[in-house]
Design a protein around this motif. Structure first.
Motif, mmCIF file in Angstrom:
data_model
loop_
_atom_site.group_PDB
_atom_site.id
_atom_site.type_symbol
_atom_site.label_atom_id
_atom_site.label_comp_id
_atom_site.label_asym_id
_atom_site.label_seq_id
_atom_site.Cartn_x
_atom_site.Cartn_y
_atom_site.Cartn_z
ATOM 1 N N LEU A 24 0.808 -1.208 0.000
ATOM 2 C CA LEU A 24 0.000 0.000 0.000
ATOM 3 C C LEU A 24 0.843 1.261 0.000
ATOM 4 O O LEU A 24 0.492 2.240 -0.638
ATOM 5 C CB LEU A 24 -0.954 -0.002 1.206
ATOM 6 C CG LEU A 24 -2.058 -1.049 1.147
ATOM 7 C CD1 LEU A 24 -2.879 -1.039 2.428
ATOM 8 C CD2 LEU A 24 -2.972 -0.798 -0.046
ATOM 9 N N ASP A 25 1.946 1.255 0.719
ATOM 10 C CA ASP A 25 2.763 2.476 0.749
ATOM 11 C C ASP A 25 3.829 2.489 -0.342
ATOM 12 O O ASP A 25 4.632 3.409 -0.421
ATOM 13 C CB ASP A 25 3.370 2.729 2.136
ATOM 14 C CG ASP A 25 4.427 1.717 2.551
ATOM 15 O OD1 ASP A 25 4.959 0.994 1.691
ATOM 16 O OD2 ASP A 25 4.718 1.653 3.754
ATOM 17 N N GLY A 26 3.857 1.465 -1.203
ATOM 18 C CA GLY A 26 4.721 1.478 -2.371
ATOM 19 C C GLY A 26 6.150 1.037 -2.131
ATOM 20 O O GLY A 26 6.989 1.171 -3.015
ATOM 21 N N THR A 27 6.460 0.494 -0.958
ATOM 22 C CA THR A 27 7.836 0.086 -0.701
ATOM 23 C C THR A 27 8.154 -1.292 -1.263
ATOM 24 O O THR A 27 9.309 -1.652 -1.370
ATOM 25 C CB THR A 27 8.161 0.115 0.801
ATOM 26 O OG1 THR A 27 7.233 -0.722 1.488
ATOM 27 C CG2 THR A 27 8.084 1.525 1.349
ATOM 28 N N VAL A 28 7.149 -2.078 -1.606
ATOM 29 C CA VAL A 28 7.353 -3.384 -2.232
ATOM 30 C C VAL A 28 6.543 -3.396 -3.523
ATOM 31 O O VAL A 28 5.349 -3.124 -3.498
ATOM 32 C CB VAL A 28 6.883 -4.535 -1.306
ATOM 33 C CG1 VAL A 28 6.893 -5.853 -2.044
ATOM 34 C CG2 VAL A 28 7.746 -4.611 -0.083
ATOM 35 N N PRO A 29 7.184 -3.695 -4.656
ATOM 36 C CA PRO A 29 6.433 -3.698 -5.913
ATOM 37 C C PRO A 29 5.425 -4.840 -5.943
ATOM 38 O O PRO A 29 5.712 -5.947 -5.485
ATOM 39 C CB PRO A 29 7.509 -3.896 -6.976
ATOM 40 C CG PRO A 29 8.658 -4.505 -6.260
ATOM 41 C CD PRO A 29 8.585 -4.028 -4.837
ATOM 42 N N ILE A 30 4.252 -4.552 -6.460
ATOM 43 C CA ILE A 30 3.215 -5.569 -6.610
ATOM 44 C C ILE A 30 3.501 -6.318 -7.908
ATOM 45 O O ILE A 30 3.768 -5.706 -8.929
ATOM 46 C CB ILE A 30 1.817 -4.920 -6.644
ATOM 47 C CG1 ILE A 30 1.564 -4.174 -5.334
ATOM 48 C CG2 ILE A 30 0.743 -5.960 -6.907
ATOM 49 C CD1 ILE A 30 0.317 -3.342 -5.328
ATOM 50 N N PRO A 31 3.485 -7.675 -7.881
ATOM 51 C CA PRO A 31 3.775 -8.432 -9.103
ATOM 52 C C PRO A 31 2.778 -8.094 -10.206
ATOM 53 O O PRO A 31 1.608 -7.831 -9.942
ATOM 54 C CB PRO A 31 3.628 -9.893 -8.687
ATOM 55 C CG PRO A 31 3.471 -9.908 -7.227
ATOM 56 C CD PRO A 31 3.175 -8.536 -6.757
ATOM 57 N N SER A 32 3.250 -8.123 -11.439
ATOM 58 C CA SER A 32 2.369 -7.841 -12.576
ATOM 59 C C SER A 32 1.411 -9.011 -12.780
ATOM 60 O O SER A 32 1.625 -10.118 -12.279
ATOM 61 C CB SER A 32 3.197 -7.629 -13.842
ATOM 62 O OG SER A 32 3.717 -8.859 -14.300
ATOM 63 N N GLU A 33 0.396 -8.753 -13.569
ATOM 64 C CA GLU A 33 -0.588 -9.785 -13.893
ATOM 65 C C GLU A 33 0.079 -10.983 -14.563
ATOM 66 O O GLU A 33 -0.228 -12.143 -14.250
ATOM 67 C CB GLU A 33 -1.633 -9.168 -14.827
ATOM 68 C CG GLU A 33 -2.917 -9.919 -14.932
ATOM 69 C CD GLU A 33 -3.937 -9.116 -15.713
ATOM 70 O OE1 GLU A 33 -4.313 -9.599 -16.797
ATOM 71 O OE2 GLU A 33 -4.348 -8.046 -15.241
ATOM 72 N N ASP A 34 1.007 -10.714 -15.474
ATOM 73 C CA ASP A 34 1.713 -11.800 -16.164
ATOM 74 C C ASP A 34 2.572 -12.613 -15.203
ATOM 75 O O ASP A 34 2.646 -13.838 -15.316
ATOM 76 C CB ASP A 34 2.573 -11.262 -17.306
ATOM 77 C CG ASP A 34 1.741 -10.792 -18.491
ATOM 78 O OD1 ASP A 34 0.591 -11.259 -18.628
ATOM 79 O OD2 ASP A 34 2.239 -9.970 -19.274
ATOM 80 N N GLU A 35 3.236 -11.937 -14.255
ATOM 81 C CA GLU A 35 4.051 -12.647 -13.264
ATOM 82 C C GLU A 35 3.177 -13.565 -12.413
ATOM 83 O O GLU A 35 3.569 -14.695 -12.104
ATOM 84 C CB GLU A 35 4.781 -11.665 -12.354
ATOM 85 C CG GLU A 35 5.893 -10.912 -13.031
ATOM 86 C CD GLU A 35 6.481 -9.823 -12.145
ATOM 87 O OE1 GLU A 35 7.714 -9.700 -12.150
ATOM 88 O OE2 GLU A 35 5.725 -9.117 -11.448
ATOM 89 N N ILE A 36 2.002 -13.093 -12.066
ATOM 90 C CA ILE A 36 1.086 -13.905 -11.254
ATOM 91 C C ILE A 36 0.621 -15.115 -12.038
ATOM 92 O O ILE A 36 0.631 -16.239 -11.530
ATOM 93 C CB ILE A 36 -0.104 -13.048 -10.768
ATOM 94 C CG1 ILE A 36 0.389 -11.988 -9.780
ATOM 95 C CG2 ILE A 36 -1.178 -13.932 -10.132
ATOM 96 C CD1 ILE A 36 -0.640 -10.933 -9.439
ATOM 97 N N LYS A 37 0.239 -14.916 -13.310
ATOM 98 C CA LYS A 37 -0.209 -16.045 -14.142
ATOM 99 C C LYS A 37 0.903 -17.088 -14.294
ATOM 100 O O LYS A 37 0.650 -18.288 -14.180
ATOM 101 C CB LYS A 37 -0.655 -15.560 -15.530
ATOM 102 C CG LYS A 37 -1.962 -14.814 -15.542
ATOM 103 C CD LYS A 37 -2.498 -14.582 -16.943
ATOM 104 C CE LYS A 37 -1.581 -13.773 -17.800
ATOM 105 N NZ LYS A 37 -2.165 -13.407 -19.111
#
Length: 159
Positions: A24-37
């Motif tokens: 939420l605070d942006g310190t850890v990148p959220i995996p992309s949709e492709d990375e999750i798939k």
């Protein structure tokens, strides 16, 4: 290991900071949709091979084609939640094990990653196959007792 910080918790003082706070605070990148798939597909393939299932056999168990299983494993298609549930049932693994951790997230915790232990799914599947319910209950109580004992030896309970 990344040191965890304390985050404020209304009315209850402080709590341990989680990956969700960091996302939420942006310190850890959220995996992309492709990375999750790709991550989910990789886990499906890993557990399918562990069970000795071909794509065709898994597809037949859940009523979809082997070509569609290939697309899921390659990360080319989204896996609907209902299909993911069917796959987890067919492979006899908890659905949570099909959500692989994203190496690109950069998140590590002080706790060991129990979900990535190589034999956990096999152990869980074997536990589910224990036929006499009383034996299964004894094994479950033993596991819980060992976990409590380990937690106490590490000073985990502060009351």
């Amino acid at each position: 290991m990344i040191q965890t910080a304390l985050a404020p918790l209304s009315l209850h003082g402080w709590r341990r900071r989680t990956i969700y706070d960091a996302e939420l605070d942006g310190t850890v990148p959220i995996p992309s949709e492709d990375e999750i798939k790709r991550s989910i597909g990789k886990k499906i393939r890993e557990y399918r091979l562990t069970r000795g299932y071909s794509r065709l056999k898994l597809g037949m168990k859940i009523g979809i084609s082997d070509a569609q299983i290939f697309k899921y494993e390659a990360g080319q298609d989204h896996v609907r939640a209902s299909v993911l549930w069917q796959i987890s049932e067919a492979l006899e693994v908890p659905v949570i094990l099909l959500f692989g951790s994203s190496a690109s997230s950069g998140y590590t915790d002080d706790e060991p990653d129990y979900l990535s232990l190589p034999d956990e799914a096999t152990i869980f599947a074997a536990f589910r196959r224990i036929a006499p319910p009383d034996i299964q209950a004894r094994v479950a109580r033993l596991i819980l007792a060992l976990a409590v004992q380990d937690g106490e030896s590490q000073g985990g309970s502060s009351g």
